[in-house]
Design a protein around this motif. Structure first.
Motif, PDB file in Angstrom:
ATOM      1  N   ARG A 117       0.828  -1.221   0.000  1.00  0.00           N
ATOM      2  CA  ARG A 117       0.000   0.000   0.000  1.00  0.00           C
ATOM      3  C   ARG A 117       0.856   1.262   0.000  1.00  0.00           C
ATOM      4  NH1 ARG A 117      -3.996  -2.904   2.729  1.00  0.00           N
ATOM      5  NH2 ARG A 117      -2.867  -2.909   4.676  1.00  0.00           N
ATOM      6  N   LEU A 118       1.841   1.293   0.893  1.00  0.00           N
ATOM      7  CA  LEU A 118       2.693   2.487   0.991  1.00  0.00           C
ATOM      8  C   LEU A 118       3.509   2.713  -0.278  1.00  0.00           C
ATOM      9  CD1 LEU A 118       3.949   2.089   4.666  1.00  0.00           C
ATOM     10  CD2 LEU A 118       2.481   3.906   3.784  1.00  0.00           C
ATOM     11  N   ALA A 119       4.080   1.650  -0.823  1.00  0.00           N
ATOM     12  CA  ALA A 119       4.901   1.777  -2.032  1.00  0.00           C
ATOM     13  C   ALA A 119       4.061   2.236  -3.222  1.00  0.00           C
ATOM     14  CB  ALA A 119       5.596   0.447  -2.348  1.00  0.00           C
ATOM     15  N   VAL A 120       2.872   1.660  -3.372  1.00  0.00           N
ATOM     16  CA  VAL A 120       1.990   2.080  -4.469  1.00  0.00           C
ATOM     17  C   VAL A 120       1.560   3.530  -4.272  1.00  0.00           C
ATOM     18  CG1 VAL A 120      -0.284   1.710  -5.516  1.00  0.00           C
ATOM     19  CG2 VAL A 120       1.207  -0.225  -5.054  1.00  0.00           C
ATOM     20  N   GLY A 121       1.270   3.900  -3.032  1.00  0.00           N
ATOM     21  CA  GLY A 121       0.910   5.291  -2.750  1.00  0.00           C
ATOM     22  C   GLY A 121       2.022   6.255  -3.126  1.00  0.00           C
ATOM     23  N   GLU A 122       3.251   5.922  -2.771  1.00  0.00           N
ATOM     24  CA  GLU A 122       4.397   6.772  -3.115  1.00  0.00           C
ATOM     25  C   GLU A 122       4.590   6.858  -4.624  1.00  0.00           C
ATOM     26  OE1 GLU A 122       6.588   8.790  -1.586  1.00  0.00           O
ATOM     27  OE2 GLU A 122       5.551   8.492   0.315  1.00  0.00           O
ATOM     28  N   ALA A 123       4.524   5.713  -5.304  1.00  0.00           N
ATOM     29  CA  ALA A 123       4.734   5.689  -6.753  1.00  0.00           C
ATOM     30  C   ALA A 123       3.634   6.473  -7.479  1.00  0.00           C
ATOM     31  CB  ALA A 123       4.804   4.255  -7.261  1.00  0.00           C
ATOM     32  N   CYS A 124       2.391   6.293  -7.051  1.00  0.00           N
ATOM     33  CA  CYS A 124       1.287   7.014  -7.686  1.00  0.00           C
ATOM     34  C   CYS A 124       1.344   8.509  -7.375  1.00  0.00           C
ATOM     35  CB  CYS A 124      -0.055   6.433  -7.247  1.00  0.00           C
ATOM     36  SG  CYS A 124      -0.409   4.811  -7.954  1.00  0.00           S
TER      37      CYS A 124
END
Length: 144
Positions: free
Chosen positions: A40-47
């Motif tokens: 969740r955190l990684a996808v949030g950062e990438a998006c």
């Protein structure tokens, strides 16, 4: 071929939806429950990074998120439409041939992603950039 593909306009409010979908698909793909917060955190950062790049460069193309379920791994690719360094593509509001330089916020986002994900790759090309992240999956156990 992606299991799920999302396309959304570069608006910060859509990042939350991408995080929720990514976590749900990762869980179904067999990613360890203990790692879902990192997904969740990684996808949030990438998006968030892709949204910021689109907004700062005046790009109206959608941000793309591909969720790919493999035999032994679950991968997520977050794509932006910002031409990479060395591109001859003219961005709105920039003179032809002007390089796009990463800023400190962009570098910080990539550092956070690298800290969360063991298997990460960042690519940049003339048609945009992609952050590819992968996590191992555990095979589903058949219930008798």
């Amino acid at each position: 071929m992606p299991t799920v593909e999302l396309r959304f306009s570069a608006q910060p409010e859509h990042v939350r939806t991408a995080r929720l979908v990514a976590a749900a698909v990762a869980r179904r793909a067999g990613v360890d429950e203990a790692v879902l917060d990192e997904v969740r955190l990684a996808v949030g950062e990438a998006c968030s990074r892709a949204v910021g790049l689109h907004r700062s460069h005046g790009i109206t193309a959608p941000v793309t998120v591909s969720l790919i379920e493999g035999e032994k791994a679950f991968s997520i690719e977050v794509g932006d439409a910002v031409p990479g360094p060395g591109s001859d593509t003219t961005l709105p509001g920039r003179p032809s041939g002007q390089q796009t330089e990463p800023d400190s916020e962009d570098e910080m986002g990539l550092a956070v992603i690298s800290g969360l994900v063991d298997d990460v790759e960042v690519r940049s090309a003339t048609d945009g950039g992609v952050i590819r992240m992968s996590w191992p999956t555990t095979p589903a156990v058949a219930v008798p």
